[in-house]
Write a protein that holds these residues in place. Structure first.
Motif, PDB file in Angstrom:
ATOM      1  N   ALA A  87     -62.018 105.193 -22.542  1.00  0.00           N
ATOM      2  CA  ALA A  87     -61.280 103.923 -22.571  1.00  0.00           C
ATOM      3  C   ALA A  87     -61.225 103.282 -21.187  1.00  0.00           C
ATOM      4  CB  ALA A  87     -59.869 104.162 -23.100  1.00  0.00           C
ATOM      5  N   SER A  88     -61.068 104.101 -20.144  1.00  0.00           N
ATOM      6  CA  SER A  88     -61.043 103.560 -18.781  1.00  0.00           C
ATOM      7  C   SER A  88     -62.382 102.930 -18.425  1.00  0.00           C
ATOM      8  CB  SER A  88     -60.703 104.666 -17.782  1.00  0.00           C
ATOM      9  OG  SER A  88     -59.411 105.167 -17.996  1.00  0.00           O
ATOM     10  N   LEU A  89     -63.471 103.624 -18.788  1.00  0.00           N
ATOM     11  CA  LEU A  89     -64.798 103.081 -18.499  1.00  0.00           C
ATOM     12  C   LEU A  89     -65.037 101.789 -19.276  1.00  0.00           C
ATOM     13  CD1 LEU A  89     -67.565 103.442 -17.113  1.00  0.00           C
ATOM     14  CD2 LEU A  89     -68.303 104.692 -19.147  1.00  0.00           C
ATOM     15  N   ASP A  90     -64.640 101.778 -20.542  1.00  0.00           N
ATOM     16  CA  ASP A  90     -64.821 100.572 -21.352  1.00  0.00           C
ATOM     17  C   ASP A  90     -64.042  99.401 -20.764  1.00  0.00           C
ATOM     18  OD1 ASP A  90     -66.374 102.093 -23.042  1.00  0.00           O
ATOM     19  OD2 ASP A  90     -64.792 102.391 -24.541  1.00  0.00           O
ATOM     20  N   ASP A  91     -62.823  99.671 -20.320  1.00  0.00           N
ATOM     21  CA  ASP A  91     -62.004  98.617 -19.722  1.00  0.00           C
ATOM     22  C   ASP A  91     -62.641  98.094 -18.444  1.00  0.00           C
ATOM     23  OD1 ASP A  91     -59.339  97.143 -19.483  1.00  0.00           O
ATOM     24  OD2 ASP A  91     -59.380  98.272 -17.606  1.00  0.00           O
ATOM     25  N   LEU A  92     -63.159  99.016 -17.609  1.00  0.00           N
ATOM     26  CA  LEU A  92     -63.821  98.596 -16.378  1.00  0.00           C
ATOM     27  C   LEU A  92     -65.039  97.733 -16.671  1.00  0.00           C
ATOM     28  CD1 LEU A  92     -64.304  98.757 -13.289  1.00  0.00           C
ATOM     29  CD2 LEU A  92     -65.553 100.888 -13.707  1.00  0.00           C
ATOM     30  N   ASN A  93     -65.858  98.154 -17.629  1.00  0.00           N
ATOM     31  CA  ASN A  93     -67.091  97.415 -17.915  1.00  0.00           C
ATOM     32  C   ASN A  93     -66.823  96.025 -18.470  1.00  0.00           C
ATOM     33  OD1 ASN A  93     -69.024  99.218 -16.966  1.00  0.00           O
ATOM     34  ND2 ASN A  93     -69.050 100.402 -18.858  1.00  0.00           N
ATOM     35  N   ARG A  94     -65.689  95.837 -19.100  1.00  0.00           N
ATOM     36  CA  ARG A  94     -65.338  94.490 -19.567  1.00  0.00           C
ATOM     37  C   ARG A  94     -65.059  93.550 -18.407  1.00  0.00           C
ATOM     38  NH1 ARG A  94     -62.735  97.372 -23.938  1.00  0.00           N
ATOM     39  NH2 ARG A  94     -60.798  97.530 -22.734  1.00  0.00           N
ATOM     40  N   ARG A  95     -64.788  94.106 -17.251  1.00  0.00           N
ATOM     41  CA  ARG A  95     -64.464  93.300 -16.070  1.00  0.00           C
ATOM     42  C   ARG A  95     -65.672  93.103 -15.151  1.00  0.00           C
ATOM     43  NH1 ARG A  95     -58.580  94.372 -15.196  1.00  0.00           N
ATOM     44  NH2 ARG A  95     -57.924  95.762 -16.885  1.00  0.00           N
ATOM     45  N   LEU A  96     -66.763  93.812 -15.425  1.00  0.00           N
ATOM     46  CA  LEU A  96     -67.936  93.769 -14.553  1.00  0.00           C
ATOM     47  C   LEU A  96     -69.042  92.915 -15.157  1.00  0.00           C
ATOM     48  CD1 LEU A  96     -68.196  97.559 -13.559  1.00  0.00           C
ATOM     49  CD2 LEU A  96     -67.096  95.715 -12.269  1.00  0.00           C
ATOM     50  N   GLU A  97     -69.827  92.297 -14.279  1.00  0.00           N
ATOM     51  CA  GLU A  97     -70.992  91.552 -14.747  1.00  0.00           C
ATOM     52  C   GLU A  97     -72.080  92.495 -15.233  1.00  0.00           C
ATOM     53  OE1 GLU A  97     -72.411  88.836 -11.844  1.00  0.00           O
ATOM     54  OE2 GLU A  97     -70.520  87.720 -11.691  1.00  0.00           O
ATOM     55  N   LYS A  98     -72.222  93.618 -14.534  1.00  0.00           N
ATOM     56  CA  LYS A  98     -73.226  94.612 -14.892  1.00  0.00           C
ATOM     57  C   LYS A  98     -72.527  95.925 -15.218  1.00  0.00           C
ATOM     58  CE  LYS A  98     -77.501  96.810 -13.262  1.00  0.00           C
ATOM     59  NZ  LYS A  98     -78.461  96.933 -12.130  1.00  0.00           N
ATOM     60  N   PRO A  99     -72.575  96.399 -16.450  1.00  0.00           N
ATOM     61  CA  PRO A  99     -71.869  97.626 -16.825  1.00  0.00           C
ATOM     62  C   PRO A  99     -72.362  98.835 -16.031  1.00  0.00           C
ATOM     63  CG  PRO A  99     -72.580  96.423 -18.768  1.00  0.00           C
ATOM     64  CD  PRO A  99     -73.258  95.780 -17.597  1.00  0.00           C
ATOM     65  N   VAL A 100     -71.468  99.784 -15.834  1.00  0.00           N
ATOM     66  CA  VAL A 100     -71.824 101.029 -15.160  1.00  0.00           C
ATOM     67  C   VAL A 100     -71.697 102.177 -16.156  1.00  0.00           C
ATOM     68  CG1 VAL A 100     -71.145 100.219 -12.883  1.00  0.00           C
ATOM     69  CG2 VAL A 100     -69.460 101.352 -14.331  1.00  0.00           C
ATOM     70  N   SER A 101     -72.300 103.295 -15.794  1.00  0.00           N
ATOM     71  CA  SER A 101     -72.310 104.478 -16.656  1.00  0.00           C
ATOM     72  C   SER A 101     -71.215 105.445 -16.247  1.00  0.00           C
ATOM     73  CB  SER A 101     -73.681 105.160 -16.566  1.00  0.00           C
ATOM     74  OG  SER A 101     -73.636 106.476 -17.035  1.00  0.00           O
ATOM     75  N   MET A 102     -70.855 106.315 -17.165  1.00  0.00           N
ATOM     76  CA  MET A 102     -69.915 107.388 -16.846  1.00  0.00           C
ATOM     77  C   MET A 102     -70.464 108.266 -15.722  1.00  0.00           C
ATOM     78  SD  MET A 102     -66.905 108.549 -17.656  1.00  0.00           S
ATOM     79  CE  MET A 102     -66.501 108.008 -19.330  1.00  0.00           C
ATOM     80  N   LEU A 103     -71.788 108.324 -15.604  1.00  0.00           N
ATOM     81  CA  LEU A 103     -72.401 109.151 -14.562  1.00  0.00           C
ATOM     82  C   LEU A 103     -72.031 108.678 -13.164  1.00  0.00           C
ATOM     83  CD1 LEU A 103     -75.975 109.680 -16.079  1.00  0.00           C
ATOM     84  CD2 LEU A 103     -74.034 111.256 -16.113  1.00  0.00           C
ATOM     85  N   ASN A 104     -71.654 107.394 -13.033  1.00  0.00           N
ATOM     86  CA  ASN A 104     -71.233 106.892 -11.723  1.00  0.00           C
ATOM     87  C   ASN A 104     -69.997 107.623 -11.220  1.00  0.00           C
ATOM     88  OD1 ASN A 104     -72.756 104.490 -13.028  1.00  0.00           O
ATOM     89  ND2 ASN A 104     -72.591 103.892 -10.893  1.00  0.00           N
ATOM     90  N   PHE A 105     -69.188 108.173 -12.126  1.00  0.00           N
ATOM     91  CA  PHE A 105     -67.923 108.785 -11.742  1.00  0.00           C
ATOM     92  C   PHE A 105     -67.960 110.315 -11.747  1.00  0.00           C
ATOM     93  CE2 PHE A 105     -67.250 104.619 -13.542  1.00  0.00           C
ATOM     94  CZ  PHE A 105     -66.573 103.976 -12.512  1.00  0.00           C
ATOM     95  N   ARG A 106     -69.002 110.880 -12.302  1.00  0.00           N
ATOM     96  CA  ARG A 106     -69.279 112.312 -12.232  1.00  0.00           C
ATOM     97  C   ARG A 106     -68.079 113.185 -12.648  1.00  0.00           C
ATOM     98  NH1 ARG A 106     -73.903 113.244  -9.606  1.00  0.00           N
ATOM     99  NH2 ARG A 106     -73.286 115.248  -8.756  1.00  0.00           N
ATOM    100  N   PRO A 107     -67.496 112.899 -13.831  1.00  0.00           N
ATOM    101  CA  PRO A 107     -66.379 113.722 -14.280  1.00  0.00           C
ATOM    102  C   PRO A 107     -66.840 115.044 -14.852  1.00  0.00           C
ATOM    103  CG  PRO A 107     -66.903 112.134 -15.964  1.00  0.00           C
ATOM    104  CD  PRO A 107     -67.818 111.839 -14.802  1.00  0.00           C
ATOM    105  N   ASN A 108     -65.927 116.018 -14.893  1.00  0.00           N
ATOM    106  CA  ASN A 108     -66.166 117.270 -15.611  1.00  0.00           C
ATOM    107  C   ASN A 108     -65.784 117.149 -17.078  1.00  0.00           C
ATOM    108  OD1 ASN A 108     -64.973 118.565 -12.673  1.00  0.00           O
ATOM    109  ND2 ASN A 108     -66.994 119.166 -13.384  1.00  0.00           N
ATOM    110  N   ILE A 109     -64.727 116.382 -17.327  1.00  0.00           N
ATOM    111  CA  ILE A 109     -64.196 116.238 -18.675  1.00  0.00           C
ATOM    112  C   ILE A 109     -64.108 114.753 -18.995  1.00  0.00           C
ATOM    113  CG2 ILE A 109     -62.267 116.719 -20.233  1.00  0.00           C
ATOM    114  CD1 ILE A 109     -61.500 119.029 -18.315  1.00  0.00           C
ATOM    115  N   VAL A 110     -64.738 114.347 -20.094  1.00  0.00           N
ATOM    116  CA  VAL A 110     -64.633 112.971 -20.573  1.00  0.00           C
ATOM    117  C   VAL A 110     -63.799 112.988 -21.844  1.00  0.00           C
ATOM    118  CG1 VAL A 110     -65.866 110.910 -21.369  1.00  0.00           C
ATOM    119  CG2 VAL A 110     -66.881 112.376 -19.586  1.00  0.00           C
ATOM    120  N   LEU A 111     -62.725 112.230 -21.837  1.00  0.00           N
ATOM    121  CA  LEU A 111     -61.843 112.138 -22.996  1.00  0.00           C
ATOM    122  C   LEU A 111     -62.123 110.869 -23.776  1.00  0.00           C
ATOM    123  CD1 LEU A 111     -58.461 113.221 -21.353  1.00  0.00           C
ATOM    124  CD2 LEU A 111     -60.100 114.653 -22.584  1.00  0.00           C
ATOM    125  N   ALA A 112     -62.087 110.975 -25.099  1.00  0.00           N
ATOM    126  CA  ALA A 112     -62.324 109.824 -25.955  1.00  0.00           C
ATOM    127  C   ALA A 112     -61.107 109.587 -26.841  1.00  0.00           C
ATOM    128  CB  ALA A 112     -63.553 110.056 -26.817  1.00  0.00           C
TER     129      ALA A 112
END
Length: 220
Positions: free
Chosen positions: A195-220
């Motif tokens: 949800a955090s990534l989706d919210d961020l990408n709505r604010r960006l001109e060019k979407p970014v990937s979860m890989l940019n943040f290199r988490p160990n755990i991704v919650l959905a």
């Protein structure tokens, strides 16, 4: 076994608190699930998605246990050497980390504690100075060839010898527990929500990937 589990309880409580902070508040109709589990054996190189992970005193087993450093012992990252993003990590059937890079033969790394009589090096990760174990010269030569600059690869000291306490500002466990991190930026586990990534990408001109943040755990 009881001693091993008791040693992980403070770490587990810290993870639970981090998860609580990450996902609250939650509407009654919402459900939270783990979408991905990832490890990054070599800091700043590519990660590995796993279906399950073992936990030890530093976080997920083999997560950020290896570090590429410059001749002065300063840690290297993609900020300084973008080609680190091209170093692929994988696990062989015996659980060793294997590095791959276009044009080079694959390199198998010794596990933490597997070497006998390896030299110790003092390395720096951000503001932290840490003792680490040097890998064989062949590993340094491989990384140097991949990145086109003189570098070395080090690994965490085995067992209880690796000491890198997380910031007391964020440590909610018993002070006597002394939670340690590997070569990660500062914590045993890094968590992000879809949800955090989706919210961020709505604010960006060019979407970014979860890989940019290199988490160990991704919650959905």
């Amino acid at each position: 076994m009881e001693n091993a589990l008791s040693g992980l309880l403070p770490l587990a409580s810290t993870v639970a608190f981090m998860l609580w902070r990450t996902v609250r508040p939650i509407a009654p109709s919402q459900q939270v699930s783990v979408k991905q589990l990832l490890i990054y054996p070599v800091k700043s190189c590519r990660g590995i998605e796993l279906r399950e992970c073992r936990i030890d005193r530093l976080g997920f087993e083999l997560d950020r246990r290896y570090l590429i450093v410059d001749p002065e012992g300063e840690f290297m990252s993609q900020r300084r050497s973008p080609d680190m993003a091209r170093i692929i990590t994988s696990l062989d059937p015996d659980g060793h980390v294997v590095l791959s890079f276009e044009g080079l033969a694959d390199l198998q790394l010794p596990l933490p504690g597997e070497q006998q009589g390896a030299a110790h090096l003092t390395v720096k990760v951000w503001a932290d100075t840490v003792e680490a174990e040097a890998l064989p010269p062949a590993a340094d030569a491989w990384a140097t060839a991949a990145l086109g600059r003189p570098v070395r690869i080090v690994v965490t000291l085995p067992g209880q010898q690796h000491l890198r306490a997380i910031s007391p500002k964020y440590d909610t466990s018993d002070p006597a527990a002394k939670i340690n991190a590997s070569f990660a930026d500062g914590f045993p586990f890094l968590i992000c929500t879809q949800a955090s990534l989706d919210d961020l990408n709505r604010r960006l001109e060019k979407p970014v990937s979860m890989l940019n943040f290199r988490p160990n755990i991704v919650l959905a």
